[in-house]
Write a protein that holds these residues in place. Structure first.
Motif, PDB file in Angstrom:
ATOM      1  N   TRP A  52      44.786  49.125  48.753  1.00 12.69           N
ATOM      2  CA  TRP A  52      44.483  48.322  47.566  1.00 12.69           C
ATOM      3  C   TRP A  52      45.580  47.286  47.391  1.00 12.69           C
ATOM      4  N   SER A  53      45.228  46.156  46.786  1.00 11.66           N
ATOM      5  CA  SER A  53      46.235  45.170  46.390  1.00 11.66           C
ATOM      6  C   SER A  53      45.726  44.464  45.138  1.00 11.66           C
ATOM      7  N   PHE A  54      46.621  43.759  44.452  1.00 15.72           N
ATOM      8  CA  PHE A  54      46.289  43.177  43.158  1.00 15.72           C
ATOM      9  C   PHE A  54      46.646  41.697  43.146  1.00 15.72           C
ATOM     10  N   ASP A  55      45.736  40.889  42.583  1.00 18.80           N
ATOM     11  CA  ASP A  55      45.944  39.445  42.494  1.00 18.80           C
ATOM     12  C   ASP A  55      46.825  39.147  41.289  1.00 18.80           C
ATOM     13  N   GLU A  56      48.027  38.668  41.553  1.00 23.77           N
ATOM     14  CA  GLU A  56      49.000  38.442  40.477  1.00 23.77           C
ATOM     15  C   GLU A  56      48.577  37.320  39.524  1.00 23.77           C
ATOM     16  N   ARG A  57      47.585  36.531  39.889  1.00 20.54           N
ATOM     17  CA  ARG A  57      47.123  35.479  38.976  1.00 20.54           C
ATOM     18  C   ARG A  57      46.543  36.048  37.694  1.00 20.54           C
ATOM     19  N   PHE A  58      46.058  37.278  37.755  1.00 24.39           N
ATOM     20  CA  PHE A  58      45.358  37.878  36.615  1.00 24.39           C
ATOM     21  C   PHE A  58      46.217  38.875  35.851  1.00 24.39           C
ATOM     22  N   THR A  59      47.489  38.974  36.171  1.00 25.58           N
ATOM     23  CA  THR A  59      48.362  39.937  35.502  1.00 25.58           C
ATOM     24  C   THR A  59      49.600  39.227  34.960  1.00 25.58           C
ATOM     25  N   ILE A  60      50.361  39.933  34.124  1.00 23.45           N
ATOM     26  CA  ILE A  60      51.551  39.330  33.523  1.00 23.45           C
ATOM     27  C   ILE A  60      52.795  39.523  34.382  1.00 23.45           C
ATOM     28  N   GLY A  61      52.669  40.268  35.485  1.00 29.89           N
ATOM     29  CA  GLY A  61      53.788  40.410  36.409  1.00 29.89           C
ATOM     30  C   GLY A  61      54.688  41.606  36.171  1.00 29.89           C
ATOM     31  N   VAL A  62      54.331  42.468  35.211  1.00 30.51           N
ATOM     32  CA  VAL A  62      55.091  43.694  34.975  1.00 30.51           C
ATOM     33  C   VAL A  62      54.476  44.811  35.810  1.00 30.51           C
ATOM     34  N   HIS A  63      55.318  45.521  36.580  1.00 28.37           N
ATOM     35  CA  HIS A  63      54.810  46.533  37.497  1.00 28.37           C
ATOM     36  C   HIS A  63      55.370  47.909  37.181  1.00 28.37           C
ATOM     37  N   VAL A  64      54.568  48.912  37.487  1.00 26.62           N
ATOM     38  CA  VAL A  64      55.010  50.305  37.495  1.00 26.62           C
ATOM     39  C   VAL A  64      55.025  50.714  38.961  1.00 26.62           C
ATOM     40  N   GLY A  65      56.186  50.620  39.573  1.00 23.41           N
ATOM     41  CA  GLY A  65      56.254  50.814  41.016  1.00 23.41           C
ATOM     42  C   GLY A  65      55.577  49.658  41.727  1.00 23.41           C
ATOM     43  N   ILE A  67      52.278  48.953  41.343  1.00 23.61           N
ATOM     44  CA  ILE A  67      51.026  48.542  40.698  1.00 23.61           C
ATOM     45  C   ILE A  67      51.302  47.831  39.372  1.00 23.61           C
ATOM     46  N   PRO A  68      50.435  46.891  38.994  1.00 20.93           N
ATOM     47  CA  PRO A  68      50.616  46.164  37.731  1.00 20.93           C
ATOM     48  C   PRO A  68      50.431  47.079  36.529  1.00 20.93           C
ATOM     49  N   LEU A  69      51.093  46.732  35.444  1.00 26.75           N
ATOM     50  CA  LEU A  69      50.942  47.475  34.191  1.00 26.75           C
ATOM     51  C   LEU A  69      49.482  47.526  33.767  1.00 26.75           C
ATOM     52  N   GLU A  70      48.740  46.449  34.028  1.00 21.99           N
ATOM     53  CA  GLU A  70      47.324  46.397  33.627  1.00 21.99           C
ATOM     54  C   GLU A  70      46.495  47.486  34.298  1.00 21.99           C
ATOM     55  N   GLU A  71      46.848  47.862  35.528  1.00 18.08           N
ATOM     56  CA  GLU A  71      46.103  48.917  36.212  1.00 18.08           C
ATOM     57  C   GLU A  71      46.371  50.270  35.546  1.00 18.08           C
ATOM     58  N   VAL A  72      47.602  50.480  35.107  1.00 21.70           N
ATOM     59  CA  VAL A  72      47.923  51.715  34.382  1.00 21.70           C
ATOM     60  C   VAL A  72      47.127  51.769  33.087  1.00 21.70           C
ATOM     61  N   ARG A 170      37.046  43.783  37.467  1.00 23.66           N
ATOM     62  CA  ARG A 170      38.184  44.032  38.356  1.00 23.66           C
ATOM     63  C   ARG A 170      37.905  43.576  39.773  1.00 23.66           C
ATOM     64  N   THR A 171      36.630  43.585  40.157  1.00 26.57           N
ATOM     65  CA  THR A 171      36.294  43.328  41.556  1.00 26.57           C
ATOM     66  C   THR A 171      35.639  41.969  41.794  1.00 26.57           C
ATOM     67  N   GLY A 172      35.662  41.091  40.778  1.00 28.51           N
ATOM     68  CA  GLY A 172      35.243  39.711  40.996  1.00 28.51           C
ATOM     69  C   GLY A 172      33.843  39.352  40.595  1.00 28.51           C
ATOM     70  N   ALA A 173      33.141  40.226  39.867  1.00 27.30           N
ATOM     71  CA  ALA A 173      31.763  39.915  39.494  1.00 27.30           C
ATOM     72  C   ALA A 173      31.693  38.834  38.422  1.00 27.30           C
ATOM     73  N   PHE A 174      32.688  38.787  37.542  1.00 29.21           N
ATOM     74  CA  PHE A 174      32.620  37.882  36.396  1.00 29.21           C
ATOM     75  C   PHE A 174      33.806  36.924  36.318  1.00 29.21           C
ATOM     76  N   VAL A 175      34.687  36.979  37.296  1.00 31.66           N
ATOM     77  CA  VAL A 175      35.840  36.079  37.326  1.00 31.66           C
ATOM     78  C   VAL A 175      35.899  35.418  38.701  1.00 31.66           C
ATOM     79  N   ASN A 176      36.603  34.313  38.775  1.00 34.68           N
ATOM     80  CA  ASN A 176      36.718  33.574  40.029  1.00 34.68           C
ATOM     81  C   ASN A 176      37.814  34.186  40.889  1.00 34.68           C
ATOM     82  N   GLY A 177      37.457  35.249  41.592  1.00 34.57           N
ATOM     83  CA  GLY A 177      38.411  35.950  42.438  1.00 34.57           C
ATOM     84  C   GLY A 177      38.486  37.416  42.058  1.00 34.57           C
TER      85      GLY A 177
END
Length: 226
Positions: A52-65, A67-72, A170-177
């Motif tokens: 798995w990987s996460f597109d940093e364009r959609f997150t605030i850049g705070v990570h828990v290890g 993974i982004p805080l948003e995933e937690v 999360r997987t791109g159905a409603f956002v550009n990416g």
């Protein structure tokens, strides 16, 4: 934005006097915490391995290890929502319509997941999602002998479409990416729209684990008090 909107909805709903979920936060919270820790470790491992990987364009850049805080937050919201809806259904109706069929449903799921998981075990996400869920349901049936799985299956069925919509974001159905990227070499590359098939097992386990811990704690303290 997605995380906070969903969290606000379920927290406000759980404070409603007809569904006083807040009275159960102690035992339910133990199930939520244990499950969140387990799945953070799962996602951390998958992110580290590049599954798995996460597109940093959609997150605030705070990570828990890794993974982004948003995933937690997403993990917490899905767990909390599942537990609240499960509780609300118990409050609305005393009759568990799927109770007579719960062992058959669990048995079929275990057999299908074990066969598929072993057959596709070289695909890490597929093998992990299928086999872990099969093992958990087997332990549940043989050791815990739950009487609440009919209600849980009703809860999952009720939330299935909303969960697909949320996971679609999360997987791109409603956002550009894609917010979450999946390495298709490690899954079956079969998708419901933009959602990998394995995500259904992932979310199912994410929801059934805290309910199981919560119900076990309720029984434990009830019989202990008697």
């Amino acid at each position: 934005m997605i995380d906070f909107v969903l969290l606000a909805i379920v927290v406000v709903a759980s404070l409603h006097p007809k569904f006083p979920f807040y009275k159960h936060w102690k035992k339910a919270g133990a199930g939520l915490l244990a499950t969140v820790i387990f799945f953070i470790l799962w996602v951390e491992l998958f992110a580290h391995l590049g599954i798995w990987s996460f597109d940093e364009r959609f997150t605030i850049g705070v990570h828990v290890g890794w993974i982004p805080l948003e995933e937690v937050l997403f993990l917490v919201i899905v767990i909390y929502t599942g537990m609240f809806v499960y509780f609300a259904l118990n409050q609305i109706s005393e009759k568990d319509r799927l109770f007579p069929h719960q062992e058959v449903i669990s048995s079929v799921l275990i057999i299908v997941l074990l066969i598929a998981g072993l057959y596709y075990k070289e695909k890490v996400y597929t093998g992990a999602a299928f086999l872990l869920l099969a093992i958990f349901l087997t332990f549940q049936m043989l050791k815990l002998r739950p009487r609440y799985m009919g209600r849980f299956y009703s809860t999952f069925a009720l939330l299935f479409i909303p969960l697909l919509i949320v996971d679609g974001f999360r997987t791109g159905a409603f956002v550009n990416g894609e917010i979450v990227h999946y390495n298709d070499e490690q899954n079956l590359n079969l998708r419901l729209g933009t959602i990998p098939l394995e995500n259904i097992c992932f979310v199912f386990l994410l929801m059934v684990m805290p309910v199981t811990i919560w119900e076990w704690l309720e029984d434990y303290f009830y019989y202990r008090s008697r």
